[in-house]
Enzyme design. Structure first.
Site, PDB file in Angstrom:
ATOM      1  N   ASP A  13      42.627  39.274  40.229  1.00 21.56           N
ATOM      2  CA  ASP A  13      43.771  38.359  39.954  1.00 21.56           C
ATOM      3  C   ASP A  13      45.117  39.169  39.809  1.00 21.56           C
ATOM      4  O   ASP A  13      46.121  38.961  39.288  1.00 21.56           O
ATOM      5  CB  ASP A  13      43.701  37.702  38.531  1.00 21.56           C
ATOM      6  N   LYS A  16      46.078  39.238  45.440  1.00 27.46           N
ATOM      7  CA  LYS A  16      45.583  39.607  46.731  1.00 27.46           C
ATOM      8  C   LYS A  16      46.034  38.539  47.605  1.00 27.46           C
ATOM      9  O   LYS A  16      46.170  38.792  48.782  1.00 27.46           O
ATOM     10  CB  LYS A  16      44.014  39.600  46.514  1.00 27.46           C
ATOM     11  N   GLY A  40      39.633  33.184  42.955  1.00 25.78           N
ATOM     12  CA  GLY A  40      40.634  32.175  43.235  1.00 25.78           C
ATOM     13  C   GLY A  40      42.022  32.761  43.357  1.00 25.78           C
ATOM     14  O   GLY A  40      42.578  33.794  42.933  1.00 25.78           O
ATOM     15  N   HIS A  41      42.250  32.576  44.707  1.00 23.02           N
ATOM     16  CA  HIS A  41      43.228  33.471  45.266  1.00 23.02           C
ATOM     17  C   HIS A  41      44.647  32.370  45.500  1.00 23.02           C
ATOM     18  O   HIS A  41      44.366  31.403  46.381  1.00 23.02           O
ATOM     19  CB  HIS A  41      42.887  34.061  46.502  1.00 23.02           C
ATOM     20  N   GLN A 222      38.047  39.766  43.731  1.00 20.01           N
ATOM     21  CA  GLN A 222      37.407  40.482  42.522  1.00 20.01           C
ATOM     22  C   GLN A 222      38.034  41.973  42.529  1.00 20.01           C
ATOM     23  O   GLN A 222      39.161  42.177  43.447  1.00 20.01           O
ATOM     24  CB  GLN A 222      36.137  40.788  42.371  1.00 20.01           C
TER      25      GLN A 222
END
Ligand code: GDP
Ligand code: IMO
Ligand code: MG
Length: 426
Positions: A13, A16, A40-41, A222
């Site tokens: 988080d 990225k 979750g990007h 990650q």
């Protein structure tokens, strides 16, 4: 020869998605190489927020081919839903390709992850998306891969055998609800129709692009502190989110990699359980969470917040051989008189500057802080480094000096344009 890598340098988080979207404009291909929809990007373009879980964050740039590589675990239902949502918003996804070697993340993986977390009272605090169970099957050599869908008879037989075994575990160990084979087979007949036309040989596709001197961006999910080898085990994910994962999970040689960009958040957050030395369980942590919108992009869970931990970032620099740092969310630090930065851990009376392997040691580390002076100005509109408050410039330079890695991009807002570019990355 132009491979570029974006990896997280803390606990995930870091931003990225934003960095990949930004660089995606200058790339021919964006490749996810590990993880699954635990990621979750977030990408924000013209005020519109898009959260990507399986699709590479280059997806909004229509010119770049988006590849889900061999090392990814693919929940096809999540993939289709993500594509449908984007297409309904006017973003065609014909340029998404999936590796035949990628493992299928099956409904029983999700259920087993949920059941195990329930049994252990959320011991790891996983995203409950079935990531661990799917990678376990891969390494136990009982996984089903995307390419297995090609031969329907053989797929049906493999599913039957695997499901019988998984149902035993679900019912007998966990007291859970079993799956019905015929129903799952029917679901996968539909999956097959839609997934096979998107399936490619990613090793060929990506290597051809690199050999043709195209620009390929590898998008990590990650981060190193969640890495199966280098994170604080067992509070980790089940893949290698570092540079090693790129070669393994995309099927390329390291000689193609030109730049390795580590995304560093100006403070720390983590989701899920495990020791977190700089955590602020107080009004400081709450301020960081509220200002920074620190709620999980995948699960919505409040993220645990704390000060920047530099040995963690330095470890990312070393393991990945980072050539550049993209520093994000420094705008969130406006409004503090002083900003502590962790430079070492005091463990049993000794100060060390590297992340210890032992969970027990790490858990009892006393933080050693360098106190930096804060700033109060809103910096989200600044586009030149020299225009930042002096104390903010000092904060950035301190990170750079500690990590001995150039900070090439400073992100000051979630928007694609909200950056100070110090060195062009691509
Ligand atoms: P990822 O998983 O590394 O892609 O990061 P996430 O998307 O889960 O979380 C990063 C969050 O910070 C998202 O909501 C981004 O929109 C936001 N963000 C990224 N860079 C910046 C920045 O420089 N400033 C602010 N205020 N928000 C940012
Ligand atoms: P992105 O790509 C933050 C965390 C989970 C949990 C541990 C294991 O958005 O940075 P898993 O579901 O992978 O078995 O959970 O890893 N985790 C993340 N934390 N960002 C992520 O991804 C994460 N993916 C997994 O919270 O602690
Ligand atoms: Mg995220």
């Amino acid at each position: 020869m132009a491979g570029y890598v974006v990896v997280g340098a803390q606990w995930g988080d870091e931003g990225k998605g934003k960095v990949v979207d930004l660089l995606g404009k200058r790339t021919d291909m964006v490749v996810r190489f590990q993880g699954g929809n635990n990621a979750g990007h977030t990408v924000v373009v013209n005020g519109q927020k898009t959260i990507l879980h399986l699709l590479p964050s280059g997806i909004l740039n229509q010119d770049a081919l988006c590849v889900i590589g061999p090392g990814v675990v693919v929940n096809p239902f999540v993939l289709f839903k993500e594509i449908d949502t984007l297409e309904s918003q006017g973003c065609p996804c014909d340029h998404v390709k999936v590796s035949g070697r990628a493992h299928l993340l099956m409904p029983y993986h999700v259920r087993l992850d949920e059941l195990e977390e329930a049994r252990t009272n959320n011991k790891i605090g996983t995203t409950k998306n079935g990531i661990g169970p799917c990678y376990s099957d891969k390494y136990t050599r009982i996984g089903l891969r995307v390419c297995d869908l090609e031969d329907w008879n053989s797929f049906s037989a493999k599913l039957k055998a695997t499901l019988a075994m998984k149902n035993e575990i679900i019912v007998k160990i966990y007291g859970g609800e079993p799956f019905v084979y015929d129903e799952m087979l029917a679901q996968f007949a539909q999956v097959r129709k839609r997934l096979l036309p998107m399936t490619i040989d990613a090793v060929d596709l990506v290597n051809n692009a690199l050999e043709e001197d195209k620009t390929v961006l590898f998008e990590g999910a990650q981060a190193n502190m969640l890495d199966i080898n280098y994170g604080v085990y067992p509070f980790v994910t089940s893949s290698s989110p570092t540079i090693a994962g790129v070669c393994e999970g995309a099927g390329i040689s390291p000689r193609y990699l030109k730049r390795v960009i580590g995304v560093v958040k100006a403070y720390s957050t983590r989701v899920g359980s495990g020791p977190f030395v700089t955590e602020q369980i107080n009004e400081i942590g709450e301020k960081l969470r509220e200002k920074g919108g620190e709620y999980g992009a995948t699960t919505g869970r409040p993220r645990r917040c704390g000060w920047l931990d530099l040995p963690v970032v330095k470890q990312a620099c070393r393991i990945n051989g980072l050539t550049d740092i993209a520093l994000t969310k420094i705008d969130i630090l406006s409004g503090f008189d002083e900003i502590p930065v962790l430079t070492g851990y005091e463990i049993d009376g000794q100060v060390i500057e590297s992340v210890p392997a032992s969970l027990e040691k790490y858990a009892k580390a006393i933080p050693v802080y360098k106190i930096m002076q804060g700033w109060h100005e809103d910096i989200s509109g600044i586009r030149q480094f020299e225009d930042l408050p002096d104390t903010c410039q000092e904060y950035i330079r301190f990170i750079e000096d500690y990590c001995k890695t150039p900070i090439s991009l400073v992100s000051v807002s979630p928007e694609r344009e909200g950056n100070i570019v110090l060195h062009d990355l691509i």
